[in-house]
Design an enzyme around this catalytic site. Structure first.
Site, PDB file in Angstrom:
ATOM      1  CD  GLU A 257     -10.063 -48.651  19.475  1.00 19.31           C
ATOM      2  OE1 GLU A 257     -11.049 -49.221  18.971  1.00 19.31           O
ATOM      3  OE2 GLU A 257      -9.978 -47.424  19.587  1.00 19.31           O
TER       4      GLU A 257
ATOM      5  CG  ASN B  36      -3.496 -46.197  19.507  1.00 17.08           C
ATOM      6  OD1 ASN B  36      -2.951 -45.578  20.402  1.00 17.08           O
ATOM      7  ND2 ASN B  36      -4.564 -45.723  18.867  1.00 17.08           N
TER       8      ASN B  36
ATOM      9  CG  HIS C  29     -10.590 -41.429  23.555  1.00 11.78           C
ATOM     10  ND1 HIS C  29     -10.593 -40.256  22.825  1.00 11.78           N
ATOM     11  CD2 HIS C  29     -10.046 -42.366  22.758  1.00 11.78           C
ATOM     12  CE1 HIS C  29     -10.085 -40.486  21.624  1.00 11.78           C
ATOM     13  NE2 HIS C  29      -9.736 -41.768  21.554  1.00 11.78           N
TER      14      HIS C  29
ATOM     15  CD  GLU D  35      -7.005 -42.680  19.293  1.00 10.53           C
ATOM     16  OE1 GLU D  35      -8.205 -42.634  19.643  1.00 10.53           O
ATOM     17  OE2 GLU D  35      -6.561 -43.536  18.519  1.00 10.53           O
TER      18      GLU D  35
ATOM     19  CG  ASP E 160     -11.095 -36.997  23.549  1.00 11.37           C
ATOM     20  OD1 ASP E 160     -11.111 -37.898  24.408  1.00 11.37           O
ATOM     21  OD2 ASP E 160     -11.601 -37.145  22.414  1.00 11.37           O
TER      22      ASP E 160
HETATM   23  O1  G3I Z   1     -17.671 -38.689   6.297  1.00 10.25           O
HETATM   24  C1  G3I Z   1     -19.007 -39.104   6.577  1.00 10.25           C
HETATM   25  C2  G3I Z   1     -19.957 -38.121   6.045  1.00 10.25           C
HETATM   26  O2  G3I Z   1     -19.855 -38.117   4.653  1.00 10.25           O
HETATM   27  C3  G3I Z   1     -21.360 -38.495   6.500  1.00 10.25           C
HETATM   28  O3  G3I Z   1     -22.256 -37.515   6.102  1.00 10.25           O
HETATM   29  C4  G3I Z   1     -21.439 -38.610   8.018  1.00 10.25           C
HETATM   30  C5  G3I Z   1     -22.795 -39.068   8.498  1.00 10.25           C
HETATM   31  O4  G3I Z   1     -22.708 -39.616   9.794  1.00 10.25           O
HETATM   32  O5  G3I Z   1     -20.497 -39.563   8.405  1.00 10.25           O
HETATM   33  C6  G3I Z   1     -19.168 -39.199   8.094  1.00 10.25           C
HETATM   34  O6  G3I Z   1     -18.274 -40.157   8.513  1.00 10.25           O
HETATM   35  C7  G3I Z   1     -18.086 -40.238   9.918  1.00 10.25           C
HETATM   36  C8  G3I Z   1     -16.643 -39.903  10.227  1.00 10.25           C
HETATM   37  O7  G3I Z   1     -16.386 -40.129  11.583  1.00 10.25           O
HETATM   38  C9  G3I Z   1     -16.275 -38.445   9.918  1.00 10.25           C
HETATM   39  O8  G3I Z   1     -17.020 -37.581  10.697  1.00 10.25           O
HETATM   40  C10 G3I Z   1     -18.401 -41.659  10.340  1.00 10.25           C
HETATM   41  O9  G3I Z   1     -19.804 -41.893  10.176  1.00 10.25           O
HETATM   42  C11 G3I Z   1     -18.025 -41.871  11.763  1.00 10.25           C
HETATM   43  O10 G3I Z   1     -18.156 -43.249  12.094  1.00 10.25           O
HETATM   44  C12 G3I Z   1     -16.575 -41.476  11.960  1.00 10.25           C
HETATM   45  O11 G3I Z   1     -16.278 -41.621  13.318  1.00 10.25           O
HETATM   46  C13 G3I Z   1     -14.888 -41.722  13.616  1.00 10.25           C
HETATM   47  C14 G3I Z   1     -14.673 -42.997  14.441  1.00 10.25           C
HETATM   48  O12 G3I Z   1     -13.325 -43.054  14.893  1.00 10.25           O
HETATM   49  C15 G3I Z   1     -14.942 -44.248  13.614  1.00 10.25           C
HETATM   50  O13 G3I Z   1     -14.017 -44.386  12.583  1.00 10.25           O
HETATM   51  C16 G3I Z   1     -14.487 -40.489  14.423  1.00 10.25           C
HETATM   52  O14 G3I Z   1     -14.530 -39.330  13.587  1.00 10.25           O
HETATM   53  C17 G3I Z   1     -13.069 -40.667  14.959  1.00 10.25           C
HETATM   54  O15 G3I Z   1     -12.780 -39.606  15.839  1.00 10.25           O
HETATM   55  C18 G3I Z   1     -12.996 -41.971  15.725  1.00 10.25           C
HETATM   56  O16 G3I Z   1     -11.669 -42.133  16.150  1.00 10.25           O
HETATM   57  C19 G3I Z   1     -11.407 -43.264  16.977  1.00 10.25           C
HETATM   58  C20 G3I Z   1     -10.023 -43.753  16.607  1.00 10.25           C
HETATM   59  O17 G3I Z   1      -9.957 -44.030  15.236  1.00 10.25           O
HETATM   60  C21 G3I Z   1      -9.640 -44.978  17.433  1.00 10.25           C
HETATM   61  N1  G3I Z   1      -9.766 -44.720  18.859  1.00 10.25           N
HETATM   62  C22 G3I Z   1     -11.070 -44.187  19.278  1.00 10.25           C
HETATM   63  C23 G3I Z   1     -11.424 -42.935  18.477  1.00 10.25           C
HETATM   64  C24 G3I Z   1     -12.742 -42.360  18.926  1.00 10.25           C
HETATM   65  O18 G3I Z   1     -13.790 -43.248  18.651  1.00 10.25           O
END
Ligand code: G3I
Length: 351
Positions: free
Chosen positions: A158, A199, A235, A263, A265
């Site tokens: 990104e 990516n 996405h 990715e 969806d």
């Molecule tokens: O693991 C913690 C957990 O301990 C806590 O209780 C909870 C509270 O909110 O948060 C959890 O972490 C979250 C994690 O996902 C796992 O669920 C983070 O807050 C949250 O920010 C994180 O979001 C991820 C996001 O990227 C940011 O890194 C998404 O799962 C993930 O699907 C998303 O993926 C991105 C790709 O990396 C890049 N392209 C876009 C895509 C979608 O946004």
């Protein structure tokens, strides 16, 4: 839109009975799984993460049966790997690698350099030299650890803004545009056999952003930077269908790089109605067709495979139901139509 897509469904002869309601059992009926039907030169992947992988046997069974590749949804992001300086925690990423190896799956590493998920101890106030050294250390340490075990890396993620220019990030502000080429060179030194991807989202069709990405990749290739592939995140939503993804991917392929859907969806406004699930299925099919139509498309990956663990609802309130399986791990029309598309492709491809 809905009517158009329903007409398309009739045209392709889509049949809800093609799929199956229960999670597939890959051992018993490999031809009825996505991985069983995928052409040998294209991987079919899913992003997966720690919690359900440990907790839910159905999650593990479906991931193993339907996919021959896994992307680390979060486990390999810098903030998760190195929460405090020098104290790496490889638990979740090692777990993912072990699962993949046990199930004959390739691992796609995600992601080395991103404006997000940077550990909080990394500071924009640092000198450019210190920041660059920390970034290099992270890239080299991570790629070296998984040398030979990760077939491809998202090296930069990104980095393009909506208007096609480089995204205004800490990396660009402090290190200048050369951080992109540097990251690829560092990763290549650490694992010369890994495929190295750039990516991006919002680049599946012929957008300004896609044009900006195209110019960037062309320039990197002309400079001899080891960029091997371009990842199209995809996405998607029903009211913004990518325009000409085949032509768009092909122009990148003409630069000498592989392409991949990384990715995919398709988020829906909740509650999802049956016709929306059909439209969603057609959009999944649209992207699979694009990948299969480009000879250098190396992989086709969905971002989570079950609505039980998709990122969408947390990030887009009121939206969800974006995946191939519902939250109870029942196959949705989208999975059925991908199976149908793969069967049709196999029938039409000379052996
Ligand atoms: O693991 C913690 C957990 O301990 C806590 O209780 C909870 C509270 O909110 O948060 C959890 O972490 C979250 C994690 O996902 C796992 O669920 C983070 O807050 C949250 O920010 C994180 O979001 C991820 C996001 O990227 C940011 O890194 C998404 O799962 C993930 O699907 C998303 O993926 C991105 C790709 O990396 C890049 N392209 C876009 C895509 C979608 O946004």
């Amino acid at each position: 839109m809905a009517l158009f897509l329903v007409a398309c469904a009739a045209y392709v002869g889509w049949d809800r009975d093609v799929g199956q309601a229960d999670p597939p059992s890959g051992q018993d009926a490999p031809s009825l799984t996505l991985r069983g039907l995928m052409p040998g030169n294209v991987r079919i992947g899913a992003a997966a993460d720690g919690a359900l992988l440990d907790a839910d046997p159905r999650y593990r069974a479906t991931l193993a049966a339907d996919f021959n590749a896994i992307t680390a949804e979060n486990a390999m992001k810098w903030a998760n790997l190195e929460p405090t300086p020098g104290a790496y925690d490889w638990t979740a990423s090692d777990r993912l690698i072990s699962f993949a190896q046990e199930n004959g799956q390739a691992v796609y590493g995600h992601t080395l350099v991103w404006h997000s998920s940077v550990p909080p101890w990394v500071s924009e106030e640092w000198s450019a030299e210190r920041l660059r050294a920390a970034l290099r250390q992270h890239v080299v340490t991570t790629v070296t650890r998984y040398r030979g075990q990760v077939w491809a890396w998202d090296v930069v993620n990104e980095v393009i803004a909506e208007d096609g220019s480089l995204r205004d990030s800490m990396w660009l502000r402090r290190l200048g545009p050369s951080y992109i080429a540097d990251a690829f060179r560092w990763a290549h030194e650490a694992d010369p056999d890994a495929r190295l991807f750039i990516n991006e989202y919002g680049v599946e069709g012929r957008t300004k952003k896609a044009n900006g990405l195209f110019k960037l990749v062309r320039g990197l290739r002309a400079d001899g930077v080891p960029v091997h592939g371009v990842g199209f995140q995809a996405h998607l939503r029903l009211d913004a269908v990518p325009e000409d993804p085949i032509g768009n991917m092909r122009r990148f392929a003409a630069l000498g790089v592989s392409v991949a859907v990384t990715e995919l969806d398709v988020r829906l406004a909740l509650p999802a109605k049956p016709e929306m699930l059909l439209d969603q299925a057609l959009l999944y099919q649209h992207m699979l067709r694009a990948c299969l139509a480009v000879s250098t498309c190396e992989s086709f990956t969905v971002w989570g495979f079950t609505d039980a663990s998709s990122w969408i609802s947390a990030h887009y309130p009121g939206y969800g139901a974006a995946c191939l399986y519902d939250k109870d791990m029942r196959a949705k029309p989208a999975r059925d139509l991908l199976l149908h598309e793969l069967r049709t492709h196999a029938d039409e491809t000379p052996s």
